[in-house]
Design a protein around this motif. Structure first.
Motif, PDB file in Angstrom:
ATOM      1  N   UNK A  13       0.976  -1.232  -0.030  1.00 32.76           N
ATOM      2  CA  UNK A  13       0.004   0.091  -0.007  1.00 32.76           C
ATOM      3  C   UNK A  13       0.730   1.433   0.053  1.00 32.76           C
ATOM      4  N   UNK A  14       1.945   1.068   0.671  1.00 34.99           N
ATOM      5  CA  UNK A  14       2.706   2.417   0.873  1.00 34.99           C
ATOM      6  C   UNK A  14       3.723   2.776  -0.326  1.00 34.99           C
ATOM      7  N   UNK A  15       3.976   1.482  -1.047  1.00 36.15           N
ATOM      8  CA  UNK A  15       4.930   1.490  -2.063  1.00 36.15           C
ATOM      9  C   UNK A  15       4.135   2.332  -3.282  1.00 36.15           C
ATOM     10  N   UNK A  16       2.858   1.599  -3.287  1.00 36.52           N
ATOM     11  CA  UNK A  16       1.940   2.210  -4.541  1.00 36.52           C
ATOM     12  C   UNK A  16       1.605   3.783  -4.295  1.00 36.52           C
ATOM     13  N   UNK A  17       1.543   3.935  -3.035  1.00 39.45           N
ATOM     14  CA  UNK A  17       1.196   5.435  -2.687  1.00 39.45           C
ATOM     15  C   UNK A  17       2.295   6.471  -2.916  1.00 39.45           C
ATOM     16  N   UNK A  18       3.390   6.006  -2.672  1.00 38.22           N
ATOM     17  CA  UNK A  18       4.750   6.666  -3.029  1.00 38.22           C
ATOM     18  C   UNK A  18       5.014   6.848  -4.525  1.00 38.22           C
ATOM     19  N   UNK A  19       4.508   5.728  -5.111  1.00 41.78           N
ATOM     20  CA  UNK A  19       4.642   5.901  -6.745  1.00 41.78           C
ATOM     21  C   UNK A  19       3.679   6.853  -7.277  1.00 41.78           C
ATOM     22  N   UNK A  20       2.848   6.637  -6.726  1.00 39.20           N
ATOM     23  CA  UNK A  20       1.700   7.464  -7.191  1.00 39.20           C
ATOM     24  C   UNK A  20       2.067   9.078  -6.846  1.00 39.20           C
ATOM     25  N   UNK A  21       2.575   9.349  -5.655  1.00 34.32           N
ATOM     26  CA  UNK A  21       3.147  10.675  -5.302  1.00 34.32           C
ATOM     27  C   UNK A  21       4.108  11.105  -6.312  1.00 34.32           C
ATOM     28  N   UNK A  22       4.902  10.328  -6.754  1.00 36.28           N
ATOM     29  CA  UNK A  22       5.915  10.811  -7.738  1.00 36.28           C
ATOM     30  C   UNK A  22       5.373  11.232  -9.049  1.00 36.28           C
TER      31      UNK A  22
END
Length: 493
Positions: A13-22
């Protein structure tokens, strides 16, 4: 085992969220956001409205549409809940509730025009589907007799065995849904229905922030006082009064309805017999230029907002728990959260859009604040109900990280993923404000009267929401959550 499951889900969940943030567009594009923000927030000290009779009419229109919408939704939802065991019914209702009520309003505007009928249908259709699902779940969870009466008359079994035990929960959830209906009715003003949202939008566009604050405060008071004026004693009088007050139910035109389904939403190449190749080219063009970027931006905004919601919840929930906060702090935080969750995401996003300009930033902030306030309230309540050992540490940081958070974390994730599909729906609709999610392309198609393209984009939006809903449900089952967020909400938690 539970800890490892929580870790795996959280990591993904956090990994996908950080990718989305980028990949997210979070640029502030207004010339002077600081000065504009100061003007807006300072205007709260000079609240007034130019014509209070107009405001009163909008106030009553908002209440009346919401009352009638929930009245009809309850009837249709109760009937449909009887057949919720059917796969066809479940799929149909999933598709119906996956389309946001603002999208439904935009559709019915093309058929019936700008009137009360459009407003009612826009809310009744998705709300009936939602109520049918939740009513069916409540009745199943509160079935005291199990299979002992199987084979008896279905209607009698429903009335005399299932409803009595589930009635308090059904009423509580209906009251909660009415609060949602008030919020939905308010935002219909942004498409021209003369509810509170109509004058909120108008005042904001003209820079009359003192009027904006007055409308918002009145709306908060309306939401906060629901239990006092919407109950079993007032329901029937409110329905009758709403029927009498809303006398504009005109607009139904069978010819328009027939044209919409037989001509308007039929793909242009098919309607004009241009052949298979032209139809494929039509679809490929929309897919490459609108569906793909719109769906990508919707997913990016959804996952970013979900991550921000999680972070805000972890920060805020101790403020509404007596285990971490003093009574004054808890009361202040509770009021703050009530205001945030009472404000529709669309209105919050609209406010931030005026302050920061068109990007994903206003939408992400709105979704974070609204959903974070709801989950913080729920987790804070669970924390208050938690019993601690006598030898539990008194240091707040150690209590938070080593005692409370591990015990509420599974439920926190379950609540978060329950809101996932809701955040997806809102991410799509916020495109109407100019953010390039699927809603942006749907709104553009309607403005160009390309209703065939609009219908295709709506189908994609609904399918995307259904997909996220299925993944969310499987994730919650994987985490083996013990409570459902909907039951917590209608029990006032």
């Amino acid at each position: 085992m539970f800890a490892s499951k929580n870790f795996r889900v959280s990591f993904i969940f956090v990994a996908i969220g950080l990718i989305s943030f980028y990949f997210a567009d979070l640029e502030i594009t207004t010339i002077d956001a600081t000065s504009l923000s100061q003007d807006f927030f300072l205007s709260i000290f000079s609240m007034e409205f130019n014509d209070y009779s107009v405001l009163l009419k909008a106030f009553l229109t908002t209440i009346s549409i919401a009352v009638l919408a929930i009245f009809f939704s309850c009837i249709f939802g109760a009937i449909l809940s009887l057949f919720f065991g059917s796969l066809v019914v479940r799929i149909s209702l999933a598709f119906t509730r996956a389309i946001h009520e603002l999208f439904w309003a935009l559709i019915f505007l093309q058929i019936f025009g700008l009137n009360t009928l459009t407003a009612l249908l826009a809310i009744v259709i998705p709300y009936s589907a939602t109520l049918a699902k939740v009513y069916a779940e409540i009745l199943q969870e509160n079935d005291s007799f199990g299979d002992t009466l199987r084979g008896r008359d279905k209607l009698s079994y429903f009335i005399y065995t299932k409803i009595p035990g589930a009635l308090p929960h059904l009423i509580s959830y209906t009251r909660y849904r009415f609060e949602c209906a008030l919020r939905s009715t308010a935002i219909l003003g942004f498409v021209g229905i003369t509810t509170l949202g109509y004058y909120l939008s108008s005042s904001f566009m003209q820079g009359f922030y003192h009027e904006v604050w007055l409308i918002l405060i009145l709306f908060y008071i309306l939401i906060a006082s629901i239990k006092q004026w919407f109950n079993k004693y007032t329901f029937a009088p409110l329905v009758i009064a709403s029927f009498l007050y809303l006398d504009d139910f005109s607009g139904f035109n069978f010819a328009n309805l027939k044209r919409f389904f037989t001509e308007d939403i039929i793909p242009h190449p098919i309607k004009n017999d241009l052949g298979l190749q032209s139809t494929l080219s039509w679809f490929e063009n929309i897919f490459a230029n609108e569906i793909l970027p719109g769906a990508t931006n919707t997913l990016v905004l959804t996952q970013l907002s979900l991550l921000l919601t999680a972070l805000l919840t972890l920060v805020l929930f101790p403020l509404v728990s007596s285990k971490f906060s003093s009574k004054p702090t808890k009361i202040s935080a509770h009021v703050f959260l009530v205001v945030l969750r009472s404000t529709p995401e669309y209105i919050l996003a609209y406010i931030f859009l005026q302050l920061f300009g068109p990007s994903m930033l206003p939408a992400a902030l709105a979704l974070m604040l609204h959903n974070g306030s709801i989950i913080s309230h729920l987790i804070g309540h669970d924390t208050d109900a938690m019993k601690l050992r006598i030898d539990t540490t008194k240091r707040k940081t150690e209590l938070y990280f080593y005692e409370v958070l591990p015990r509420v974390y599974s439920q926190f994730l379950a609540f978060l993923f329950y809101r996932w599909e809701i955040i997806m729906r809102e991410s799509a609709i916020l495109g109407v404000l100019g953010i390039t999610t699927l809603g942006f392309y749907i709104d553009s198609a309607i403005e160009d009267f390309r209703l065939d393209k609009m219908f295709l984009l709506l189908i994609v939006t609904a399918l995307l929401n259904i997909l996220v809903d299925v993944i969310s449900k499987k994730t919650r089952e994987y985490l083996r959550a013990t409570k459902n967020i909907s039951t917590c909400q209608y029990e006032g938690k």
